[in-house]
Design an enzyme around this catalytic site. Structure first.
Site, PDB file in Angstrom:
ATOM      1  N   ASP A 197      45.615  36.304  40.550  1.00  0.00           N
ATOM      2  CA  ASP A 197      45.590  36.962  41.866  1.00  0.00           C
ATOM      3  C   ASP A 197      45.269  35.906  42.923  1.00  0.00           C
ATOM      4  O   ASP A 197      44.663  34.875  42.623  1.00  0.00           O
ATOM      5  CB  ASP A 197      44.494  38.041  41.832  1.00  0.00           C
ATOM      6  CG  ASP A 197      44.181  38.611  43.201  1.00  0.00           C
ATOM      7  OD1 ASP A 197      45.088  39.163  43.829  1.00  0.00           O
ATOM      8  OD2 ASP A 197      43.026  38.479  43.666  1.00  0.00           O
ATOM      9  N   ASP A 245      44.248  36.563  46.911  1.00  0.00           N
ATOM     10  CA  ASP A 245      43.110  36.858  47.805  1.00  0.00           C
ATOM     11  C   ASP A 245      41.898  37.388  47.036  1.00  0.00           C
ATOM     12  O   ASP A 245      42.025  38.318  46.260  1.00  0.00           O
ATOM     13  CB  ASP A 245      43.543  37.866  48.870  1.00  0.00           C
ATOM     14  CG  ASP A 245      44.400  37.181  49.925  1.00  0.00           C
ATOM     15  OD1 ASP A 245      45.637  37.304  49.851  1.00  0.00           O
ATOM     16  OD2 ASP A 245      43.837  36.461  50.773  1.00  0.00           O
ATOM     17  N   LYS A 299      51.002  45.631  39.669  1.00  0.00           N
ATOM     18  CA  LYS A 299      50.930  44.262  39.163  1.00  0.00           C
ATOM     19  C   LYS A 299      51.156  44.208  37.647  1.00  0.00           C
ATOM     20  O   LYS A 299      51.613  43.197  37.126  1.00  0.00           O
ATOM     21  CB  LYS A 299      49.569  43.653  39.517  1.00  0.00           C
ATOM     22  CG  LYS A 299      49.401  43.318  41.004  1.00  0.00           C
ATOM     23  CD  LYS A 299      48.219  42.424  41.204  1.00  0.00           C
ATOM     24  CE  LYS A 299      47.917  42.187  42.661  1.00  0.00           C
ATOM     25  NZ  LYS A 299      46.802  41.216  42.822  1.00  0.00           N
ATOM     26  N   ASP A 335      40.435  40.509  41.331  1.00  0.00           N
ATOM     27  CA  ASP A 335      39.199  40.945  42.020  1.00  0.00           C
ATOM     28  C   ASP A 335      39.224  42.366  42.552  1.00  0.00           C
ATOM     29  O   ASP A 335      38.195  42.873  43.004  1.00  0.00           O
ATOM     30  CB  ASP A 335      38.917  39.998  43.211  1.00  0.00           C
ATOM     31  CG  ASP A 335      39.882  40.291  44.371  1.00  0.00           C
ATOM     32  OD1 ASP A 335      39.394  40.467  45.503  1.00  0.00           O
ATOM     33  OD2 ASP A 335      41.105  40.372  44.142  1.00  0.00           O
ATOM     34  N   ASP A 361      44.436  44.941  40.966  1.00  0.00           N
ATOM     35  CA  ASP A 361      44.481  44.173  39.710  1.00  0.00           C
ATOM     36  C   ASP A 361      44.226  45.050  38.486  1.00  0.00           C
ATOM     37  O   ASP A 361      44.449  44.620  37.349  1.00  0.00           O
ATOM     38  CB  ASP A 361      43.460  43.020  39.765  1.00  0.00           C
ATOM     39  CG  ASP A 361      43.755  42.068  40.916  1.00  0.00           C
ATOM     40  OD1 ASP A 361      42.869  41.827  41.747  1.00  0.00           O
ATOM     41  OD2 ASP A 361      44.916  41.604  40.998  1.00  0.00           O
TER      42      ASP A 361
HETATM   43  O1  LIG Z   1      47.955  41.037  50.214  1.00  0.00           O
HETATM   44  C1  LIG Z   1      46.943  41.527  49.693  1.00  0.00           C
HETATM   45  O2  LIG Z   1      46.684  42.717  49.687  1.00  0.00           O
HETATM   46  C2  LIG Z   1      45.977  40.608  48.976  1.00  0.00           C
HETATM   47  O3  LIG Z   1      46.487  40.284  47.886  1.00  0.00           O
HETATM   48  P1  LIG Z   1      45.913  39.861  46.470  1.00  0.00           P
HETATM   49  O4  LIG Z   1      44.392  40.009  46.481  1.00  0.00           O
HETATM   50  O5  LIG Z   1      46.612  40.821  45.542  1.00  0.00           O
HETATM   51  O6  LIG Z   1      46.363  38.440  46.332  1.00  0.00           O
HETATM   52 MG   LIG Z   2      42.774  39.997  45.291  1.00  0.00          MG
END
Ligand SMILES: O=C(O)COP(=O)(O)O
Ligand SMILES: [Mg+2]
EC number: 3.1.3.18
Length: 235
Positions: free
Chosen positions: A13, A15, A160, A183, A187
């Site tokens: 992942d 962010d 995902k 996180d 996920d």
């Molecule tokens: O774009 C988002 O919602 C953040 O994305 P991510 O934590 O799945 O990488």
């Molecule tokens: Mg994330």
């Protein structure tokens, strides 16, 4: 003769896992670790709610496997010649967004993010559970998901977990050789699909509950800690 380790797949992942949520700054040592794993012969791919094009370019600049699963599994961007495999249906997501705009009292607006091919990304400004109930009531075939960074309207069945399975088919790789790191709520389907997984310390409780490993450190530091905890086992 030392047994050669099977090629693993790291499904990472972005962010909140290799960055700090909402800011996008990459943890450099964590990226270096991922590049070293790629150089050791493993696959390293991003599986993110961000655009698959962002994930793809991060894999180029990061020296990782040229395949990005983005839009919460709705689109996969891959190959030496950038190619998009679209799985979600943006139309039905946009229709759901239009209906919510008419139905909700709270403000609802698109988050100014990198353009999407298969989903709608919204600011986190309304009651997501109530909004999902309104869409279900009206028979929309979409899901509403909170990444902690944004709300996503995705086609039903796009997440995902399903996106990662498509990516593994494209890489001719197996689920049991895959390790997922994440996180947030988005996920959860990936962790339910891949039994070897690492939740960083800043993860939501629901993800920590189903994770095989929960780190004591946040985001990039947590990724490094989690990978060091498994490296002697099978990396
Ligand atoms: O774009 C988002 O919602 C953040 O994305 P991510 O934590 O799945 O990488
Ligand atoms: Mg994330």
């Amino acid at each position: 003769m030392e047994k050669t380790l099977a090629k693993k797949v790291l499904a990472v992942d972005i962010d909140g896992t290799i960055t700090l949520n909402g800011f996008g700054k990459i943890h450099l040592q964590a990226l270096e670790k991922l590049r070293n794993l790629k150089n050791d012969g493993h696959h390293v791919i991003f599986v993110t709610g961000r655009s698959s094009i962002e994930a793809y370019f991060l894999s180029i600049f990061g020296g990782l496997t040229l395949l990005g699963v983005g839009e919460n599994g709705g689109c996969i961007t891959h190959g030496e010649i950038m190619t998009h495999k679209m799985i979600g249906d943006k139309n039905e997501c946009q229709n759901a967004f239009s209906y919510l705009k008419k139905s909700l009292d709270e403000p609802i607006k698109e988050k100014p993010v990198f353009p999407r091919l298969t989903e709608v990304v919204l600011d986190r400004t309304f009651d997501i559970k109530n909004a999902q109930a309104i869409l279900d009531e009206e028979g929309f075939n979409v899901g509403l998901f909170d990444s902690g960074y944004a709300y996503h309207i995705n086609s039903r069945g796009v997440d995902k977990g399903s996106g990662l399975i498509k990516a593994l088919e494209m890489l001719n790789a197996d689920l049991e050789d895959t390790i997922a790191l994440g996180d947030s709520e988005t996920d959860v389907p990936m962790f339910r699909t891949v039994k070897n997984n690492i939740a960083v310390n800043n993860s939501i409780p629901e993800l920590k509950e189903i994770a095989k490993i929960v780190t004591t450190k946040n985001s990039g530091e947590g990724l490094l800690e989690g990978l060091s905890m498994i490296s002697d086992q099978f990396l």
